[in-house]
Every structure is written in C-alpha cells, then in structure tokens.
Design a protein around this motif. Structure first.
Motif, PDB file in Angstrom:
ATOM      1  N   ASP A   7      35.718  43.872  37.582  1.00  0.00           N
ATOM      2  CA  ASP A   7      37.065  44.455  37.492  1.00  0.00           C
ATOM      3  C   ASP A   7      36.916  45.931  37.822  1.00  0.00           C
ATOM      4  OD1 ASP A   7      39.555  45.570  36.684  1.00  0.00           O
ATOM      5  OD2 ASP A   7      39.848  43.924  35.272  1.00  0.00           O
ATOM      6  N   ASP A   8      37.709  46.442  38.767  1.00  0.00           N
ATOM      7  CA  ASP A   8      37.517  47.829  39.192  1.00  0.00           C
ATOM      8  C   ASP A   8      38.187  48.851  38.273  1.00  0.00           C
ATOM      9  OD1 ASP A   8      40.129  47.381  39.878  1.00  0.00           O
ATOM     10  OD2 ASP A   8      39.960  48.116  41.939  1.00  0.00           O
ATOM     11  N   GLU A   9      38.820  48.390  37.196  1.00  0.00           N
ATOM     12  CA  GLU A   9      39.343  49.307  36.182  1.00  0.00           C
ATOM     13  C   GLU A   9      38.417  49.260  34.964  1.00  0.00           C
ATOM     14  OE1 GLU A   9      43.362  48.409  35.254  1.00  0.00           O
ATOM     15  OE2 GLU A   9      44.106  48.870  37.270  1.00  0.00           O
ATOM     16  N   LEU A  16      37.187  42.677  29.397  1.00  0.00           N
ATOM     17  CA  LEU A  16      36.754  41.377  29.910  1.00  0.00           C
ATOM     18  C   LEU A  16      35.330  41.064  29.459  1.00  0.00           C
ATOM     19  CD1 LEU A  16      37.178  38.890  31.717  1.00  0.00           C
ATOM     20  CD2 LEU A  16      36.413  40.272  33.661  1.00  0.00           C
ATOM     21  N   LYS A  17      34.437  42.041  29.600  1.00  0.00           N
ATOM     22  CA  LYS A  17      33.044  41.821  29.202  1.00  0.00           C
ATOM     23  C   LYS A  17      32.955  41.522  27.712  1.00  0.00           C
ATOM     24  CE  LYS A  17      28.468  43.946  29.119  1.00  0.00           C
ATOM     25  NZ  LYS A  17      27.661  45.152  29.409  1.00  0.00           N
ATOM     26  N   ARG A  18      33.744  42.219  26.905  1.00  0.00           N
ATOM     27  CA  ARG A  18      33.696  42.017  25.464  1.00  0.00           C
ATOM     28  C   ARG A  18      34.123  40.588  25.097  1.00  0.00           C
ATOM     29  NH1 ARG A  18      36.073  46.247  24.390  1.00  0.00           N
ATOM     30  NH2 ARG A  18      38.228  45.476  24.328  1.00  0.00           N
ATOM     31  N   VAL A  19      35.199  40.113  25.727  1.00  0.00           N
ATOM     32  CA  VAL A  19      35.689  38.766  25.423  1.00  0.00           C
ATOM     33  C   VAL A  19      34.712  37.704  25.928  1.00  0.00           C
ATOM     34  CG1 VAL A  19      37.509  37.104  25.926  1.00  0.00           C
ATOM     35  CG2 VAL A  19      38.102  39.455  25.380  1.00  0.00           C
ATOM     36  N   SER A  34      32.478  47.732  40.859  1.00  0.00           N
ATOM     37  CA  SER A  34      32.455  47.690  42.318  1.00  0.00           C
ATOM     38  C   SER A  34      32.158  46.283  42.813  1.00  0.00           C
ATOM     39  CB  SER A  34      31.391  48.653  42.854  1.00  0.00           C
ATOM     40  OG  SER A  34      31.091  48.404  44.200  1.00  0.00           O
ATOM     41  N   GLU A  35      32.991  45.777  43.722  1.00  0.00           N
ATOM     42  CA  GLU A  35      32.746  44.454  44.302  1.00  0.00           C
ATOM     43  C   GLU A  35      31.445  44.423  45.100  1.00  0.00           C
ATOM     44  OE1 GLU A  35      37.238  44.923  45.325  1.00  0.00           O
ATOM     45  OE2 GLU A  35      35.700  46.239  44.469  1.00  0.00           O
ATOM     46  N   SER A  36      31.164  45.491  45.837  1.00  0.00           N
ATOM     47  CA  SER A  36      29.946  45.531  46.655  1.00  0.00           C
ATOM     48  C   SER A  36      28.697  45.533  45.778  1.00  0.00           C
ATOM     49  CB  SER A  36      29.960  46.755  47.581  1.00  0.00           C
ATOM     50  OG  SER A  36      30.077  47.946  46.838  1.00  0.00           O
ATOM     51  N   LEU A  52      36.487  37.138  37.785  1.00  0.00           N
ATOM     52  CA  LEU A  52      36.865  38.142  38.773  1.00  0.00           C
ATOM     53  C   LEU A  52      38.320  38.549  38.616  1.00  0.00           C
ATOM     54  CD1 LEU A  52      35.331  36.435  41.966  1.00  0.00           C
ATOM     55  CD2 LEU A  52      34.161  37.917  40.309  1.00  0.00           C
ATOM     56  N   ASP A  53      38.558  39.857  38.540  1.00  0.00           N
ATOM     57  CA  ASP A  53      39.924  40.352  38.664  1.00  0.00           C
ATOM     58  C   ASP A  53      40.346  40.121  40.116  1.00  0.00           C
ATOM     59  OD1 ASP A  53      42.325  41.655  38.110  1.00  0.00           O
ATOM     60  OD2 ASP A  53      41.520  43.577  38.774  1.00  0.00           O
ATOM     61  N   ILE A  54      41.566  39.726  40.338  1.00  0.00           N
ATOM     62  CA  ILE A  54      42.015  39.455  41.705  1.00  0.00           C
ATOM     63  C   ILE A  54      42.422  40.736  42.424  1.00  0.00           C
ATOM     64  CG2 ILE A  54      43.819  38.378  43.099  1.00  0.00           C
ATOM     65  CD1 ILE A  54      43.709  35.968  41.419  1.00  0.00           C
ATOM     66  N   GLN A  55      43.184  41.583  41.753  1.00  0.00           N
ATOM     67  CA  GLN A  55      43.757  42.757  42.409  1.00  0.00           C
ATOM     68  C   GLN A  55      42.826  43.953  42.245  1.00  0.00           C
ATOM     69  OE1 GLN A  55      47.696  43.766  41.076  1.00  0.00           O
ATOM     70  NE2 GLN A  55      48.285  44.518  43.095  1.00  0.00           N
ATOM     71  N   MET A  56      41.890  44.092  43.199  1.00  0.00           N
ATOM     72  CA  MET A  56      40.966  45.221  43.203  1.00  0.00           C
ATOM     73  C   MET A  56      41.109  45.977  44.521  1.00  0.00           C
ATOM     74  SD  MET A  56      37.571  43.763  41.226  1.00  0.00           S
ATOM     75  CE  MET A  56      37.384  42.216  42.146  1.00  0.00           C
ATOM     76  N   HIS A  57      40.693  47.234  44.539  1.00  0.00           N
ATOM     77  CA  HIS A  57      41.019  48.121  45.647  1.00  0.00           C
ATOM     78  C   HIS A  57      40.060  48.035  46.828  1.00  0.00           C
ATOM     79  CE1 HIS A  57      43.136  50.043  42.201  1.00  0.00           C
ATOM     80  NE2 HIS A  57      44.079  50.168  43.123  1.00  0.00           N
ATOM     81  N   ASP A  58      38.894  47.440  46.644  1.00  0.00           N
ATOM     82  CA  ASP A  58      37.933  47.359  47.739  1.00  0.00           C
ATOM     83  C   ASP A  58      38.223  46.099  48.559  1.00  0.00           C
ATOM     84  OD1 ASP A  58      35.829  47.611  49.443  1.00  0.00           O
ATOM     85  OD2 ASP A  58      34.261  47.552  47.929  1.00  0.00           O
ATOM     86  N   MET A  59      37.430  45.060  48.412  1.00  0.00           N
ATOM     87  CA  MET A  59      37.675  43.827  49.164  1.00  0.00           C
ATOM     88  C   MET A  59      38.627  42.896  48.418  1.00  0.00           C
ATOM     89  SD  MET A  59      34.062  41.775  48.670  1.00  0.00           S
ATOM     90  CE  MET A  59      33.075  43.223  49.079  1.00  0.00           C
ATOM     91  N   GLY A  60      38.808  43.102  47.110  1.00  0.00           N
ATOM     92  CA  GLY A  60      39.690  42.235  46.333  1.00  0.00           C
ATOM     93  C   GLY A  60      38.964  41.011  45.807  1.00  0.00           C
ATOM     94  N   GLY A  61      39.522  40.417  44.765  1.00  0.00           N
ATOM     95  CA  GLY A  61      38.874  39.297  44.112  1.00  0.00           C
ATOM     96  C   GLY A  61      38.763  38.044  44.963  1.00  0.00           C
TER      97      GLY A  61
END
Length: 262
Positions: A7-9, A16-19, A34-36, A52-61
């Motif tokens: 997740d890019d936020e 997410l990691k905690r859950v 970072s997706e990369s 995976l979060d879907i809405q990310m700013h690099d390549m996206g989920g």
C-alpha cells in the motif's frame, strides 16, 4: 503463511500489516509502500499470499498483481479497496482474486486465509514415470533444452520431495556421462529452472543453498498415485519405470516386487 502487503500510503500500510500479522495463519509479513520494491522482493522470495491496495500511484495494484503472477503463477491475490467497482476491472484483466473492503477487518482476513489453505494445491506439472519419463504442462509436452536437465528433474521426482545435494545429482548424472563436469550440472539446473519458468511451473523446483527438491504437492504423477493406493495407477504399472535412465532400475525393481506380485 508468508504474507506480502503493499500500500503506497504509510498509514494504510501499517494498518494492513497490523491486521494481517494478527491472523493466526500468518507466520511472517513483508510490507512495502513501493510496488517496484515489492516486485524486487518477490523475485527472491516466495510469498504464500499477497494483500494489495488497488489504487496506488506507481503501476497500481492491478498491474502489480499481473507482474507478481508472472513470478509466482499460483500466488493467491487479495485486493484491498474502498471501491467495489475495481473488481469489475480486475475480472476484465482476467485476474483471479479476492476482495476486501477498507478498512480491512481481522475476521475477513482470517476467513480468506482459511479459504486459501482449504483449496487443493494447483498441479503445475503432469509427470509420466511408467515406461519412459515424460513431463507435461497445460496438456503439452515440455521441450527441455538439455537432456541432462530432464534427467535431473527425473532424479528429483524419483526422490519424492527429498533434498538432493549437488554432489548427489552430479554422481547420478555421471552414470551415463563419464566426461561430465560439475559446472555442467549447475548449468543444467539453471536451464531446468528457466524451462519450468517458461511454462509457469517454476514453483515446482525448490532450491536451497547446495540442494534441490521437488514440491510434490504441485505435481501430478503416476508414480505418486501408485504409492497413494490409486487402483488405476496400479493397473497401469507394467514393470517399466523411467526406462531411459539406468539409475531408475532400483526403484523399478522395488515397485515390481511390491505391486506386480499382488
């Protein structure tokens, strides 16, 4: 299970990691903004599930999921999103995945992981041992670039998941190739891994420093079915086993004594 979280936020990733980490099925997590960087990590590690979060700013989920599946074809994907309409886009891209709405709940994560664990492992290879040794993927025979690569795979299949060291593989391969160098064995194993990767079956080969093995849960094999008590496999065994390899005579003799005299 080893879980990959992306997740890019930062706050979203931490939540997410905690859950995910709190789920009893999870033994470890790798988390990336970072997706990369996540892709780079996945090139050297084998996660059991990816959140995976879907809405990310690099390549996206969605694109990240496609790239991860190129590395690990059977990797379970769980998208985490606040927008249900992304599921339609994923289906249009032929991405088989599950979906959790944000904020992701612990109970929902545990339910999805239970579902994944209950699903039978996907068989990536269909192996024939009775008669001549042959290997198929997606219903088509695999063309091995080197005959020694195919023979080394046969050795590992014969061992049924037990680890084989490089010296052990070298000794067996030398049985029919007297001028074989140890470097040739390394090259053949590299070629074997590349061949399996081209048919989406690289996960079958388990490599550790100095040793190799087969993940038998991902292989459909007449030899394994016979040992599991399958009557059809027992009827198909006619006293022939990996005929092209002299080292296989020991297993053939044992199978003949155990099953031909019934």
């Amino acid at each position: 299970m080893l879980a990959l979280c992306v997740d890019d936020e930062r706050l979203g990733l931490e939540a997410l990691k905690r859950v995910v980490s709190s789920a009893p099925q999870v033994t470890g997590t790798a988390a990336f903004e970072s997706e990369s960087e996540a892709l780079l990590w996945a090139g050297y590690h084998r996660p059991d599930v990816a959140f995976l979060d879907i809405q990310m700013h690099d390549m996206g989920g969605l694109m990240l999921a496609q790239r991860l599946r190129e590395l690990h074809p059977s990797l379970p994907i769980i998208f985490c999103t606040a927008y249900e309409n992304y599921a339609v886009r994923a289906m249009n891209l032929h991405i088989d995945a599950s979906y959790l709405l944000k904020p992701v709940q612990r109970e929902a994560v545990a339910y999805e992981l239970d579902r994944i664990l209950a699903k039978p492992p996907e068989k990536l290879l269909d192996v024939v041992c009775f008669g001549n040794f042959d290997v198929f993927a997606n219903g088509k025979p695999i063309n091995f670039g080197r005959s020694i690569s195919k023979e080394l795979l046969a050795c590992l299949i014969d061992r049924r998941g037990a680890k084989m060291t490089i010296p052990e593989l070298y000794a067996i391969a030398c049985d029919s190739r007297k001028d074989l160098s140890r470097q040739s064995v390394y090259q053949a194993l590299y070629s074997l891994k590349a061949t399996l990767n081209t048919v989406g079956a690289d996960e079958v080969l388990i490599s550790e420093p100095g040793s190799y093995a087969i993940d038998i849960s991902k292989v459909s094999c007449d030899y394994y079915r016979l040992l599991d008590g399958d009557e059809n496999a027992a009827q198909s065994f006619m006293g022939e086993y990996m005929n092209q390899y002299s080292w296989a005579e020991e297993t053939c003799g044992w199978l003949t004594m155990k099953y031909q005299g019934r």
